[in-house]
Design a protein around this motif. Structure first.
Motif, mmCIF file in Angstrom:
data_model
loop_
_atom_site.group_PDB
_atom_site.id
_atom_site.type_symbol
_atom_site.label_atom_id
_atom_site.label_comp_id
_atom_site.label_asym_id
_atom_site.label_seq_id
_atom_site.Cartn_x
_atom_site.Cartn_y
_atom_site.Cartn_z
ATOM 1 N N UNK A 16 6.308 1.872 -9.175
ATOM 2 C CA UNK A 16 6.729 1.188 -7.943
ATOM 3 C C UNK A 16 5.810 1.544 -6.780
ATOM 4 N N UNK A 17 5.465 2.815 -6.668
ATOM 5 C CA UNK A 17 4.568 3.241 -5.594
ATOM 6 C C UNK A 17 3.173 2.662 -5.818
ATOM 7 N N UNK A 18 2.693 2.708 -7.052
ATOM 8 C CA UNK A 18 1.377 2.124 -7.345
ATOM 9 C C UNK A 18 1.347 0.646 -6.993
ATOM 10 N N UNK A 19 2.401 -0.101 -7.347
ATOM 11 C CA UNK A 19 2.449 -1.528 -7.028
ATOM 12 C C UNK A 19 2.465 -1.741 -5.518
ATOM 13 N N UNK A 20 3.234 -0.926 -4.797
ATOM 14 C CA UNK A 20 3.297 -1.058 -3.340
ATOM 15 C C UNK A 20 1.927 -0.808 -2.712
ATOM 16 N N UNK A 21 1.206 0.188 -3.224
ATOM 17 C CA UNK A 21 -0.127 0.489 -2.695
ATOM 18 C C UNK A 21 -1.086 -0.668 -2.974
ATOM 19 N N UNK A 22 -1.048 -1.190 -4.176
ATOM 20 C CA UNK A 22 -1.923 -2.321 -4.531
ATOM 21 C C UNK A 22 -1.573 -3.539 -3.685
ATOM 22 N N UNK A 23 -0.282 -3.824 -3.524
ATOM 23 C CA UNK A 23 0.146 -4.962 -2.704
ATOM 24 C C UNK A 23 -0.287 -4.804 -1.255
ATOM 25 N N UNK A 24 -0.144 -3.601 -0.714
ATOM 26 C CA UNK A 24 -0.570 -3.328 0.664
ATOM 27 C C UNK A 24 -2.068 -3.531 0.807
ATOM 28 N N UNK A 25 -2.833 -2.981 -0.131
ATOM 29 C CA UNK A 25 -4.288 -3.117 -0.094
ATOM 30 C C UNK A 25 -4.701 -4.589 -0.166
ATOM 31 N N UNK A 27 -2.904 -7.245 0.683
ATOM 32 C CA UNK A 27 -2.519 -7.935 1.923
ATOM 33 C C UNK A 27 -3.486 -7.630 3.060
ATOM 34 N N UNK A 28 -3.892 -6.371 3.160
ATOM 35 C CA UNK A 28 -4.845 -5.987 4.213
ATOM 36 C C UNK A 28 -6.181 -6.691 3.990
ATOM 37 N N UNK A 29 -6.660 -6.692 2.745
ATOM 38 C CA UNK A 29 -7.942 -7.339 2.443
ATOM 39 C C UNK A 29 -7.885 -8.836 2.755
ATOM 40 N N UNK A 30 -6.786 -9.488 2.403
ATOM 41 C CA UNK A 30 -6.647 -10.926 2.696
ATOM 42 C C UNK A 30 -6.616 -11.174 4.202
ATOM 43 N N UNK A 31 -5.899 -10.332 4.935
ATOM 44 C CA UNK A 31 -5.825 -10.491 6.391
ATOM 45 C C UNK A 31 -7.194 -10.308 7.027
ATOM 46 N N UNK A 32 -7.964 -9.363 6.519
ATOM 47 C CA UNK A 32 -9.321 -9.150 7.037
ATOM 48 C C UNK A 32 -10.188 -10.369 6.747
ATOM 49 N N UNK A 33 -10.080 -10.923 5.539
ATOM 50 C CA UNK A 33 -10.849 -12.122 5.197
ATOM 51 C C UNK A 33 -10.501 -13.293 6.101
ATOM 52 N N UNK A 34 -9.208 -13.471 6.385
ATOM 53 C CA UNK A 34 -8.766 -14.546 7.282
ATOM 54 C C UNK A 34 -9.315 -14.326 8.689
ATOM 55 N N UNK A 35 -9.259 -13.085 9.159
ATOM 56 C CA UNK A 35 -9.762 -12.773 10.501
ATOM 57 C C UNK A 35 -11.263 -13.034 10.593
ATOM 58 N N UNK A 36 -12.003 -12.627 9.564
ATOM 59 C CA UNK A 36 -13.454 -12.881 9.555
ATOM 60 C C UNK A 36 -13.740 -14.376 9.556
#
Length: 63
Positions: A16-25, A27-36
């Protein structure tokens, strides 16, 4: 800071923690791509991330 878990003491991490970390990572990467793609300067993106990290650190230390 009794609600803070040091990961080295919690290894191996649960799935569960591993999945949460992967999901967070992801989401952050996608948000950065959108911002760029929207044309935000890289420095502003970095400043936003740094500001949020600072704020979350403050919340952890305060409790």
């Amino acid at each position: 800071m009794t609600n803070v878990t040091r990961l080295r003491h919690a290894l191996p991490l649960s799935s569960d923690i591993n999945k949460a970390v992967v999901d967070l990572d992801t989401a952050i990467a996608k948000a950065i791509d959108v911002a760029k793609a929207a044309g935000l300067p890289q420095g502003l993106i970095v400043a936003e991330l740094h500001g949020h990290a600072h704020a979350q650190t403050h919340v952890m230390v305060k409790k």
